[in-house]
Design a protein around this motif. Structure first.
Motif, PDB file in Angstrom:
ATOM      1  N   MET A   1       0.830  -1.112  -0.144  1.00 35.77           N
ATOM      2  CA  MET A   1      -0.024   0.014  -0.008  1.00 35.77           C
ATOM      3  C   MET A   1       0.809   1.391   0.133  1.00 35.77           C
ATOM      4  N   LEU A   2       1.954   1.357   0.844  1.00 34.69           N
ATOM      5  CA  LEU A   2       2.829   2.343   0.861  1.00 34.69           C
ATOM      6  C   LEU A   2       3.507   2.517  -0.645  1.00 34.69           C
ATOM      7  N   ALA A   3       3.680   1.408  -1.359  1.00 35.77           N
ATOM      8  CA  ALA A   3       4.534   1.724  -2.537  1.00 35.77           C
ATOM      9  C   ALA A   3       3.511   2.464  -3.723  1.00 35.77           C
TER      10      ALA A   3
ATOM     11  N   CYS B   1       7.694   7.039   1.536  1.00 33.93           N
ATOM     12  CA  CYS B   1       6.773   5.695   1.456  1.00 33.93           C
ATOM     13  C   CYS B   1       7.404   4.559   0.844  1.00 33.93           C
ATOM     14  N   VAL B   2       8.261   4.592  -0.100  1.00 39.72           N
ATOM     15  CA  VAL B   2       8.906   3.680  -0.627  1.00 39.72           C
ATOM     16  C   VAL B   2       9.586   3.100   0.229  1.00 39.72           C
TER      17      VAL B   2
ATOM     18  N   HIS C   1       7.752   0.915   2.639  1.00 41.91           N
ATOM     19  CA  HIS C   1       7.487  -0.263   2.054  1.00 41.91           C
ATOM     20  C   HIS C   1       8.614  -1.331   1.942  1.00 41.91           C
ATOM     21  N   LEU C   2       9.851  -0.940   1.437  1.00 39.95           N
ATOM     22  CA  LEU C   2      10.743  -1.879   1.354  1.00 39.95           C
ATOM     23  C   LEU C   2      11.148  -2.441   2.744  1.00 39.95           C
TER      24      LEU C   2
ATOM     25  N   GLY D   1       3.738  -1.635   6.837  1.00 43.17           N
ATOM     26  CA  GLY D   1       2.562  -1.531   6.314  1.00 43.17           C
ATOM     27  C   GLY D   1       2.172  -2.703   5.415  1.00 43.17           C
ATOM     28  N   SER D   2       2.651  -3.793   5.580  1.00 45.98           N
ATOM     29  CA  SER D   2       2.551  -5.070   4.804  1.00 45.98           C
ATOM     30  C   SER D   2       1.174  -5.592   5.279  1.00 45.98           C
ATOM     31  N   ARG D   3       0.598  -6.357   4.248  1.00 42.80           N
ATOM     32  CA  ARG D   3      -0.868  -6.842   4.423  1.00 42.80           C
ATOM     33  C   ARG D   3      -0.964  -8.017   5.601  1.00 42.80           C
TER      34      ARG D   3
END
Length: 64
Positions: free
Chosen positions: A1-3, A39-40, A43-44, A48-50
């Motif tokens: 989502m953050l990506a 944000c990227v 994400h990396l 914020g992973s599902r």
């Protein structure tokens, strides 16, 4: 989502840069690019992973 959020921020920064527009003195294309990079990077890093920590996931299953 953050990506996805980062991609949207990069697109907004590109549009603002091409149009030579700003959203005020403090919010410029550079500020939006920095927010997109944040944000990227989050994400990396896995923020914020599902899949939650108690979600199990495919790594926790035993092989038989």
């Amino acid at each position: 989502m953050l990506a996805v959020i980062g991609a949207v921020l990069f697109a907004l920064a590109l549009i603002l840069d091409l149009a030579d527009a700003t959203l005020g003195e403090t919010v410029t294309a550079g500020t939006i690019v920095t927010a997109g990079l944040l944000c990227v990077a989050l994400h990396l890093a896995g923020i914020g992973s599902r899949v939650g920590s108690s979600g199990g996931g495919w790594r926790l299953r035993s092989r038989r």
